[in-house]
Design an enzyme around this catalytic site. Structure first.
Site, mmCIF file in Angstrom:
data_model
loop_
_atom_site.group_PDB
_atom_site.id
_atom_site.type_symbol
_atom_site.label_atom_id
_atom_site.label_comp_id
_atom_site.label_asym_id
_atom_site.label_seq_id
_atom_site.Cartn_x
_atom_site.Cartn_y
_atom_site.Cartn_z
ATOM 1 N N GLU A 277 0.813 -1.215 0.310
ATOM 2 C CA GLU A 277 -0.208 0.213 -0.269
ATOM 3 C C GLU A 277 0.938 1.323 0.498
ATOM 4 O O GLU A 277 1.712 1.639 -0.624
ATOM 5 C CB GLU A 277 -0.737 -0.092 1.268
ATOM 6 C CG GLU A 277 -2.277 -1.266 1.094
ATOM 7 C CD GLU A 277 -2.864 -1.407 1.902
ATOM 8 O OE1 GLU A 277 -4.003 -0.904 2.420
ATOM 9 O OE2 GLU A 277 -3.407 -2.471 2.640
ATOM 10 N N MET A 278 0.765 1.890 0.707
ATOM 11 C CA MET A 278 1.972 3.422 0.736
ATOM 12 C C MET A 278 3.643 2.991 0.841
ATOM 13 O O MET A 278 4.750 3.628 1.266
ATOM 14 C CB MET A 278 1.412 4.013 2.413
ATOM 15 C CG MET A 278 -0.430 4.182 1.535
ATOM 16 S SD MET A 278 -1.039 5.306 2.569
ATOM 17 C CE MET A 278 -0.497 6.781 2.441
#
Lengths: 330, 330
Positions: free
Chosen positions: A140-141
């Site tokens: 994700e991030m």
């Protein structure tokens, strides 16, 4: 979890007014069905240790749109929980850092404060526990939390805003407060006043005949066993293997054989605008989703008419999208 | 390029009112310097073949935030031209499809309608010619244009909106109209009424003494030779090799030796909120950028005080951010 007094008393008053005026309308004889449901309040329950304040909400709003807490500098919470797309992403499975594709469909953050288990596998009990997961997740991030906090510390504006939101703390920019601010903002992302809520408040004309037939079918067929309460989710875990999925679900969290292939019941609020469906996002339309749930969870093949009616009912669960601002980031 | 009548006549009237009321204030003796500048109009010139209509602007607004015209389904124009970040991305070089990092810093779209050459190398003359480039670029949205149009055609709402924006066309969802709608929306993203504009309109107190000293230094040192006109860019190409850059710039477009390492003059409007700087985004602060430009373009080492004054002046070029909506996409 303690339910505090409602922050928007005028909104409650509005709901009450609807209820009173609606009561004057002729009843449609479906009171026993309506009694099985609950309208969506304007705000979810608040935890005892994270009071909702404008300063926290405003800071959380900034952080939700802040891409510099991702390692690439271009992915924010709003990338996958996109306000233009029902606060979700409308692709089968989440796409994050370096274009990696995750294993599961992005759940909407709308009304997520009403859920007692977060993520498809319930690995976080509340929004505070949920908030930091996607920042750190490699797909994700992909950001180290310490590095994220360091980036935020580099901005005077964040130093001010964290100090305002969390006064009298020596180092307000910390993991706990990052989570609390994000959770506070998310608790404002609710969609009351859907047609179905107006119907529950007493406006007998808020639903048409087909939609009411769908509501009846939803109750009579037992969908409501799991999709219940204000957010139409019991926040419990149920065994399901949708077509194409090998995901073991909650088993990953608990390691218990009995949790293999179990997933938390997703909300049905705004389900019409949060396609595609299922944990693997492989189901494109609401009609297909209804048919699959009939087969997998209820052991029955719904007739086309029943599918159409239930789908029409599900469309009435789309509420008013919440106000928010695209913040001016430092 | 034909300049049409201004779509916002009331905004013009407001500017005139400011001018008139400002004229009553005591002059600060810097009229000769002010005369070298032009305030930013509320709207840029419009091309003869793409009239600005509310339907086009609204459609362009949707398309600007539409990630499904990227091959990953998660990158939209607004990913790199992020309204939360001065309609740019505030990272050195653009990060796009699969996390690939491009060669150049993302220019803001703010006031880009006032430029007569788009992109750092001017490979597009106007916003219509610019709009489709990033959709197709492998390191940006990496999408085949035909596939992008096909995805849009799949949504009833886009079929309606394209038909409304481009009436009487048999197949309104096409490349030309995609570009025209995006360009129309971008022409509304302007930032008039900055402190410097208010000063040019006659409010002698809109700039403080240091900022005025910076304006004087900006003119006297010759910055204004290239950074001129309403958008503080001549839209021309100038040879520059900033530290760390091997980019050949406009040579890539023309193949002319004389264009090697030439870049189009960037706007200075909102420069304080569109860091980092230079074609490679390697310059983090405005002070450094001013010093580098003095050395590279003007052959002089600015003193610290001059740098501070020019930087203070540049801060007065931040205008009011434009209104827009995060659209509800289908």
């Amino acid at each position: 979890m303690i339910i505090k007094s409602h922050p928007l008393s005028c909104a409650i008053a509005m709901g009450t007014a609807l209820l009173v005026s609606g009561a004057a309308l002729a009843d449609d004889g479906l009171g026993d069905y309506r009694d099985r449901f609950e309208p969506l309040p304007h705000f979810p329950p608040l935890p005892a240790d994270n009071s909702l304040t404008p300063a926290k909400v405003q800071l959380g709003n900034m952080l939700f749109f802040e891409p510099r807490i991702s390692s690439s500098g271009v992915i924010s919470c709003a990338t996958c929980h996109n306000p233009a797309l029902g606060w979700s992403d409308r692709i089968p499975r989440a796409t994050g850092h370096d274009g990696q594709i995750g294993e599961r469909n992005t759940p909407t953050v709308l009304n997520s404060g009403f859920l007692d288990a977060q993520f498809w596998d319930g690995r976080a009990p509340d929004l505070e526990a949920q908030a930091l997961g996607p920042i750190e997740a490699d797909v994700e991030m992909a950001m180290d939390l310490g590095d994220a906090l360091e980036r935020l510390e580099g901005f005077d504006l964040y130093q001010e805003r964290f100090a305002e939101a969390f006064p009298d703390q020596e180092t307000p920019i910390n993991e706990t407060n990052l989570a609390q601010a994000l959770a506070s903002f998310q608790r404002t992302l609710n969609t009351p006043e859907s047609p179905f809520d107006r119907y529950l408040y007493g406006d007998m004309n808020a639903l048409n005949e087909q939609e009411k037939d769908g509501m009846v079918a939803f109750v009579d067929n037992g969908c409501i066993a799991c999709h219940r309460g204000p957010n139409l989710s019991d926040s419990q875990f149920h065994r399901i293997q949708v077509p194409g999925s090998t995901d073991v679900g909650r088993y990953e969290v608990t390691g218990e054989e009995s949790d293999r292939h179990k997933f938390r019941t997703p909300t049905l609020r705004n389900v019409a605008v949060t396609y595609p469906y299922m944990n693997n996002g492989a189901t494109e339309t609401l009609e297909e989703a209804v048919a699959i749930m009939g087969q997998e969870m209820l052991g029955q093949d719904f007739q086309d008419e029943e599918i159409a009616n239930i789908t029409a009912f599900l469309h009435t669960l789309t509420g008013e999208m919440p106000d928010f601002e695209v913040p001016a980031l430092p």
